[in-house]
Scaffold this motif. Structure first.
Motif, PDB file in Angstrom:
ATOM      1  N   VAL A 125     -37.356 -20.995   2.227  1.00  0.00           N
ATOM      2  CA  VAL A 125     -36.138 -21.010   1.753  1.00  0.00           C
ATOM      3  C   VAL A 125     -35.068 -21.927   2.522  1.00  0.00           C
ATOM      4  O   VAL A 125     -35.347 -22.323   3.504  1.00  0.00           O
ATOM      5  CB  VAL A 125     -35.635 -19.505   1.817  1.00  0.00           C
ATOM      6  N   ASP A 126     -34.358 -22.106   1.664  1.00  0.00           N
ATOM      7  CA  ASP A 126     -33.217 -23.215   2.341  1.00  0.00           C
ATOM      8  C   ASP A 126     -32.452 -22.329   3.577  1.00  0.00           C
ATOM      9  O   ASP A 126     -32.338 -21.306   3.345  1.00  0.00           O
ATOM     10  CB  ASP A 126     -32.253 -23.597   1.217  1.00  0.00           C
ATOM     11  N   LYS A 127     -31.981 -23.269   4.375  1.00  0.00           N
ATOM     12  CA  LYS A 127     -31.279 -22.459   5.529  1.00  0.00           C
ATOM     13  C   LYS A 127     -30.032 -21.903   4.990  1.00  0.00           C
ATOM     14  O   LYS A 127     -29.835 -20.704   5.736  1.00  0.00           O
ATOM     15  CB  LYS A 127     -30.632 -23.818   6.392  1.00  0.00           C
ATOM     16  N   ASP A 128     -29.305 -22.270   3.883  1.00  0.00           N
ATOM     17  CA  ASP A 128     -28.104 -21.404   3.448  1.00  0.00           C
ATOM     18  C   ASP A 128     -28.682 -20.243   3.027  1.00  0.00           C
ATOM     19  O   ASP A 128     -27.942 -19.166   3.273  1.00  0.00           O
ATOM     20  CB  ASP A 128     -27.471 -22.238   2.458  1.00  0.00           C
ATOM     21  N   VAL A 129     -29.764 -20.113   2.283  1.00  0.00           N
ATOM     22  CA  VAL A 129     -30.111 -18.610   1.626  1.00  0.00           C
ATOM     23  C   VAL A 129     -30.766 -17.972   2.833  1.00  0.00           C
ATOM     24  O   VAL A 129     -30.453 -16.668   2.904  1.00  0.00           O
ATOM     25  CB  VAL A 129     -31.194 -19.019   0.647  1.00  0.00           C
ATOM     26  N   ARG A 151     -26.699 -10.596   4.842  1.00  0.00           N
ATOM     27  CA  ARG A 151     -26.600  -9.344   3.795  1.00  0.00           C
ATOM     28  C   ARG A 151     -27.833  -8.584   3.663  1.00  0.00           C
ATOM     29  O   ARG A 151     -28.570  -8.781   2.713  1.00  0.00           O
ATOM     30  CB  ARG A 151     -26.290  -9.911   2.598  1.00  0.00           C
ATOM     31  N   SER A 152     -28.395  -8.111   4.623  1.00  0.00           N
ATOM     32  CA  SER A 152     -29.485  -7.456   4.650  1.00  0.00           C
ATOM     33  C   SER A 152     -29.594  -6.291   3.740  1.00  0.00           C
ATOM     34  O   SER A 152     -30.552  -5.801   3.346  1.00  0.00           O
ATOM     35  CB  SER A 152     -29.969  -6.948   6.045  1.00  0.00           C
TER      36      SER A 152
END
Length: 63
Positions: free
Chosen positions: A48-52, A59-60
């Motif tokens: 995944v991308d760092k932002d995602v 937001r677990s």
């Protein structure tokens, strides 16, 4: 001499025809059992991308 050769030929022919092989196909009396022990394992790798990734960590409760 021809009678002897003719008689010999007749004996050979009768002997060969009396010894023909016989092939027989018959069904088995017992059922055929096939044991298949299969173990399937798999791994799923997600990049995944760092932002995602940071969003998922913050937001677990999403998953």
């Amino acid at each position: 001499m021809k009678k002897l050769a003719g008689g010999f030929t007749a004996i050979v022919i009768l002997t060969l025809t009396g010894c023909t092989p016989r092939i027989e196909v018959a069904a088995s009396k017992e059922p055929i059992t096939i044991n298949m022990n299969v173990k399937i394992e798999h791994e799923i790798h997600i990049k995944v991308d760092k932002d995602v990734e940071s969003l998922l960590k913050s937001r677990s409760d999403l998953f």
